[in-house]
Design a protein around this motif. Structure first.
Motif, short mmCIF file in Angstrom:
data_model
loop_
_atom_site.label_atom_id
_atom_site.label_comp_id
_atom_site.label_asym_id
_atom_site.label_seq_id
_atom_site.Cartn_x
_atom_site.Cartn_y
_atom_site.Cartn_z
N LYS A 16 10.23 -90.10 107.11
CA LYS A 16 10.15 -90.47 108.53
C LYS A 16 9.90 -91.96 108.67
CE LYS A 16 7.50 -89.83 112.78
NZ LYS A 16 6.41 -89.08 113.47
N LYS A 51 12.85 -93.93 108.36
CA LYS A 51 13.87 -93.57 109.37
C LYS A 51 15.04 -92.83 108.75
CE LYS A 51 12.61 -97.48 112.32
NZ LYS A 51 11.68 -96.64 113.09
N ARG A 52 14.73 -91.88 107.85
CA ARG A 52 15.78 -91.11 107.19
C ARG A 52 15.85 -89.68 107.70
NH1 ARG A 52 15.98 -91.82 100.84
NH2 ARG A 52 17.95 -90.75 101.27
N LEU A 53 15.03 -89.34 108.70
CA LEU A 53 15.07 -88.01 109.29
C LEU A 53 15.55 -88.08 110.73
CD1 LEU A 53 11.67 -86.48 108.06
CD2 LEU A 53 13.92 -86.22 107.01
N GLN A 54 16.07 -86.96 111.22
CA GLN A 54 16.44 -86.85 112.63
C GLN A 54 15.85 -85.57 113.21
OE1 GLN A 54 20.54 -85.62 113.63
NE2 GLN A 54 20.99 -85.65 111.42
N LEU A 113 10.80 -83.91 113.80
CA LEU A 113 11.54 -84.35 112.62
C LEU A 113 11.32 -83.42 111.42
CD1 LEU A 113 10.89 -88.20 112.85
CD2 LEU A 113 12.94 -86.95 113.55
N LYS A 120 19.09 -87.72 108.18
CA LYS A 120 19.81 -88.40 109.26
C LYS A 120 21.33 -88.27 109.15
CE LYS A 120 18.74 -92.27 112.17
NZ LYS A 120 17.86 -93.46 112.33
N GLU A 121 21.85 -88.18 107.93
CA GLU A 121 23.31 -88.13 107.77
C GLU A 121 23.90 -86.76 108.09
OE1 GLU A 121 21.52 -88.24 103.50
OE2 GLU A 121 21.11 -89.11 105.47
#
Length: 331
Positions: free
Chosen positions: A84, A87-90, A110, A248-249
């Motif tokens: 988190k 900034k790799r989670l959504q 998240l 995130k991807e």
């Protein structure tokens, strides 16, 4: 008539193509990055895929490296917190999220906690007979046996699990009080083990009276004639919390939410963890989950490596290699 037959053939071909595309969509694969041991991960993936044959199927990976595009992450809270922060989670929706106690899920959606591994006492049966089971219920009782108690525990600087343990103690008791408490226990500890299963073995064979360890370590050895038993500290205890997040991807929010709900509530997930002797306990299995959560102590403050290293260094200086200890060694 011939034109009608041609038209019907074309229509059937289009319908077949559409159904095939829909089937392909339903059986798409989601990549799951897991921090759990591979045998347990494979069992979870197999159970989910078997129960959800017409939904997205899982494929596990064990590294988040260049070129690997994962959809889901199944990991300990500290890893989820780090992802988190990077900034790799959504955010994604899990229909069971409202049932989770506050603090056991991310406030932005998240990640969601699912199960946990608590710190426990493993008490040697012979020692218990000598003091009485009623005299050892919690953390305070460990301080009441000066000169008699032989404690076994891991070094608190070696692995993330022990870092979470001391972090959770500091969050619950306060930093100074936690270090003071660990200092009182230090007098009863002959040496700190490097390996997590050593305290379990010591308590079982009688080389220690009590081991402070994890339920997951004990659970693999419990049998009907096991010469030690588990105590869950009555005041509450530090836990390693495991949860699921969406990377995130990924473009599969609905499918990721379906897996998260299965992870939190499905009986097959529990059966798998039991069959693998994981020792994990599930948040939503606890009666009065919100009230029970007060006795599950989380490491909330010491999640970044920098903060955890500072706390570990304080433990080394003030407890394990304190001036008092050095002076005793010289004498």
């Amino acid at each position: 008539m011939m034109m009608k037959k041609i038209f019907l053939c074309l229509l059937l071909c289009l319908l077949a193509a559409g159904c095939g595309g829909e089937q392909e969509k339903k059986t798409a694969h989601l990549v799951l990055y897991s921090e759990l041991e591979p045998a347990l991960t494979e069992a979870i993936v197999t159970a989910y895929n078997a129960e959800n044959k017409h939904q997205a199927q899982l494929a596990p990976v064990y590294e988040l490296k260049e070129g690997v595009k994962a959809d889901l992450v199944l990991a300990e809270q500290r890893t989820l917190y780090g992802l988190k922060a990077d900034k790799r989670l959504q955010a994604f929706e899990c229909r069971e999220a409202a049932r989770l106690p506050a603090g056991f899920k991310d406030e932005e959606g998240l990640w969601y906690g699912a199960f946990y591994d608590p710190a426990v006492f493993l008490v040697n049966q012979n020692f218990s007979r000598s003091i009485g089971q009623e005299n050892l219920h919690g953390w305070a009782d460990l301080q009441k046996r000066p000169g008699r108690l032989r404690l076994a525990m891991e070094s608190l600087t070696d692995i993330p699990s022990t870092g979470n343990f001391i972090g959770a103690l500091a969050d619950k008791m306060g930093e100074t009080q936690a270090l003071s408490y660990l200092f009182t226990l230090h007098d009863f500890i002959g040496h700190y083990s490097r390996f997590p299963f050593t305290p379990v073995r010591m308590a079982a064979v009688g080389d220690a009276d009590v081991a402070i360890t994890r339920r997951s370590y004990v659970f693999k050895y419990l049998e009907s004639n096991f010469p030690a038993y588990v105590v869950y500290p009555e005041e509450g205890t530090p836990v390693n919390l495991y949860g699921v997040g969406m990377l995130k991807e990924s473009r599969a929010a609905k499918e990721c939410g379906a897996f998260a709900s299965w992870l939190l509530t499905d009986s097959d997930m529990r059966r798998v963890c039991l069959s693998q002797n994981s020792g994990y306990l599930f948040l939503l299995d606890q009666p009065g989950a919100r009230d029970a959560a007060a006795k599950l102590w989380l490491n909330r403050t010491y999640l970044l490596n920098s903060k955890q290293e500072l706390l570990k260094n304080m433990w080394l200086e003030r407890v394990r290699f304190s001036p008092k200890e050095e002076q005793e060694e010289k004498e």
